[in-house]
Design an enzyme around this catalytic site. Structure first.
Site, short mmCIF file in Angstrom:
data_model
loop_
_atom_site.label_atom_id
_atom_site.label_comp_id
_atom_site.label_asym_id
_atom_site.label_seq_id
_atom_site.Cartn_x
_atom_site.Cartn_y
_atom_site.Cartn_z
N ASP A 1 40.77 44.17 34.11
CA ASP A 1 40.36 43.18 34.54
C ASP A 1 38.53 42.35 34.57
O ASP A 1 38.30 43.21 34.52
CB ASP A 1 40.67 42.12 36.38
CG ASP A 1 39.93 41.37 36.45
OD1 ASP A 1 41.21 40.85 36.37
OD2 ASP A 1 39.49 41.17 37.95
N GLU B 1 40.95 41.97 29.46
CA GLU B 1 41.24 40.22 29.87
C GLU B 1 39.33 40.32 29.24
O GLU B 1 38.76 39.88 29.89
CB GLU B 1 40.92 39.53 31.06
CG GLU B 1 40.90 38.74 30.88
CD GLU B 1 41.29 38.36 32.31
OE1 GLU B 1 41.58 37.22 32.87
OE2 GLU B 1 39.94 39.34 33.51
#
Ligand code: NOJ
Length: 557
Positions: free
Chosen positions: A204, A248
């Protein structure tokens, strides 16, 4: 490459499916999806053909950011099950040949995490330096990711009268990764889940995780940010040889290349191609493939182990931040014209089918295209049946509605009373009465069956995972013809971005004298190009995948 390499570098030919356990299937009828529900749908996923699940966060959480605010990295949210259920799920997936990757959310914790409770308790608390504190917030251009609710990345905390850093919501304080102890903790978290059988992580918020703050000096770091990333990859490799980190990182190309670990490829194993995704929508809006082509040709060449992850939609807003203001406006006008369809001034909160007014030809064309691009396709649950969104709940939650299994109450997601559901089921024309798994399974012409075919063909076409994008010139402006080839296989794909019929005339160079093109998706026709020339008539939003085969070779068409 040899065909057996596709087993070693499994992520290059994977089909990834992202789901949130709490929205997938509720087995104990308390209104919240759970691991017991998920295990009852592993066979569905297997039948669909996906080879890797990406599970969104499922750890204990105050749940103010859909689980991305974790209060215990070593736990399972009790609403979803326990470790027994988790391990059973892993066992089921392994039996069906599916790998599981999980979200690694270590840029920040919840403000309820014991580390932060301790950190904020006093200036000299044991874990004070687990987070980033400043007496005076530095003047920087750092903007919060959610500008609708936060106006600064620094939050004043009464107790110690200092400010802490939070790139996301104020209840998600950023961890201080310059602190070696924090790095050790991150490594431990990774090691823990790898030991339980996961095949890697969707990492993330990578750019924020690696960002240096004003006031940090190089000397504060044991390593540069990219070296830190490489050290995480090193841990991964030592603990589990073929585990992956899918990052990401919505960044310009040169930084993406760095995050892959450059020519050494020892950073992130995969990265989402946000640039191609955004330009795909611009191309759709213009009915002109050129923006997408520019995005694809701007990809840096990657070392063999690195890979792009392609996607049409994910669980967040459809961000358009990498387009110019005018380009973004074009996409807004075409696919999200109303203010309630937009968010943060940069994104759209709808799913693909509603943006395309439910046109089945166009929806299929987009997925055919996405699956034909070099890289690894990633689906967000419900895409395979063409689910819509719930605009009334607004923001990013609009696309996070319960999975629609049947046309019956609550879409077959749960037998709990409606008011107890974790989220409302989509209410309108894209609701379960019209869009559900059960009906589509029995309809040979359904989107679900089309997706199965796509996935099957994709799995049998390793060149799509291993090759790179080659544009083939032709005359029709709204048509994209591209080729992808690797030692095993060669594919030519044709996509018409317009709703009107078109004919693409193109020439393939370096064909062997007997080479034929076999249609893999539409009608199985065999084309024998004369002098390499092909003329292909396409319907509006038509698409073709043509495999190049030679009758002398052993390859199947
Ligand atoms: C990115 C995730 O995709 C998003 O859903 C989340 O809110 C932020 N990171 C914060 O973790």
């Amino acid at each position: 490459m040899r065909i057996t390499d596709t087993a070693d570098l499994w992520w290059k030919s994977a089909v990834i499916y992202c789901l949130d356990v709490e929205k997938f299937l509720d087995w104990d009828d308390d209104g919240v999806g759970d691991f017991a529900g998920l295990v009852h749908r592993i066979d569905y996923l297997h039948e669909l053909g996906v080879t890797c699940l990406w599970l969104m966060p499922f750890s204990p959480t105050p749940n103010r950011d859909d689980g991305y605010d974790i209060s215990d990295f070593y736990g399972i949210d009790p609403r979803l099950g326990d470790f027994g259920d988790f391990v059973e799920m892993i066992r089921m997936t392994q039996d069906r040949g599916i790998r599981v990757i999980i979200d690694l959310v270590v840029n920040h914790t919840s403000d309820q995490h014991p580390w932060f409770r301790d950190s904020r308790s006093s200036l000299d608390s044991r874990r004070r330096d687990f987070y980033v504190w400043r007496r005076k917030p530095p003047k920087s251009n750092d903007r919060p990711v959610f500008p609708d609710v936060e106006d600064s990345v620094w939050q004043f905390d009464e107790r110690t009268r200092e400010h802490y850093l939070h790139h996301f919501y104020r209840f998600q304080p950023d961890l201080n990764v310059t602190n070696p102890e924090v790095r050790d903790e991150i490594a431990k978290v990774m090691g823990f889940w790898l030991q339980l059988g996961v095949a890697g992580f969707r990492v993330d918020a990578v750019p924020f995780l690696l960002q240096m703050e004003e006031g940090d000096t190089r000397e504060d770091y044991l390593e540069t940010p990219v070296e830190f990333l490489k050290s995480l990859r090193g841990i991964l490799g030592r603990r589990s040889g073929d585990a992956v980190m899918l990052g990401e990182a919505n960044l310009p190309r040169d930084q993406q290349f760095e995050y892959f670990g450059g020519d050494d490829g020892d950073g992130l194993t995969m990265q989402f191609d946000f640039i191609a995704m955004q330009n795909l929508y611009l191309s759709l809006a213009r009915e002109d493939p050129r923006p997408l082509v520019d995005a694809l040709t701007s990809r840096p060449a990657l070392p063999v182990e690195s890979q792009w992850a392609n996607f049409v939609r994910n669980h967040d807003e459809l961000t358009l931040d990498k387009l110019s203001d005018e380009e973004r406006q074009e996409v807004f006008d075409a696919f999200g014209p109303e203010p309630e369809m937009q968010v943060y001034g940069r994104g759209i909160i709808r799913r693909l089918p509603t943006m395309l007014h439910g046109d089945p030809r166009r929806i299929r064309m987009v997925y055919s295209l996405m699956f034909s691009l070099p890289g690894t396709p990633v689906l967000f649950y419900g895409e395979e049946i063409g689910m819509g969104e719930d605009l009334a709940v607004g923001s990013r939650s609009a696309v996070r509605t319960p999975m629609q299994w049947t046309r019956h109450a609550n879409g077959g997601f749960s037998r709990a009373p409606k008011r107890k559901l974790v989220a409302r089921v989509v209410p309108d024309g894209f609701g379960p009465e019209h869009v559900n798994v059960s009906d589509q399974r029995h309809d040979p012409d359904s989107l679900l069956n089309f997706m199965r075919l796509l996935i099957r063909r994709r799995r049998a076409s390793p060149e799509l995972g291993w090759g790179s994008f080659e544009l083939i010139r032709q005359s029709a402006e709204s048509v994209l013809v591209h080729q992808v080839r690797a030692a095993e296989g060669r594919m030519v794909a044709i996509h018409n971005f317009r709703g009107e019929p078109e004919t693409a005339v193109f020439r393939l160079t370096d064909l062997e004298p007997d080479d034929r093109l076999v249609d893999l998706l539409v009608d199985g026709r065999v084309i024998e190009p004369e002098d390499g020339e092909v003329s292909m008539a396409l319907d509006g939003y038509g698409y073709r995948w043509l495999r190049v085969i030679n009758p002398d070779s052993k390859r199947l068409g």
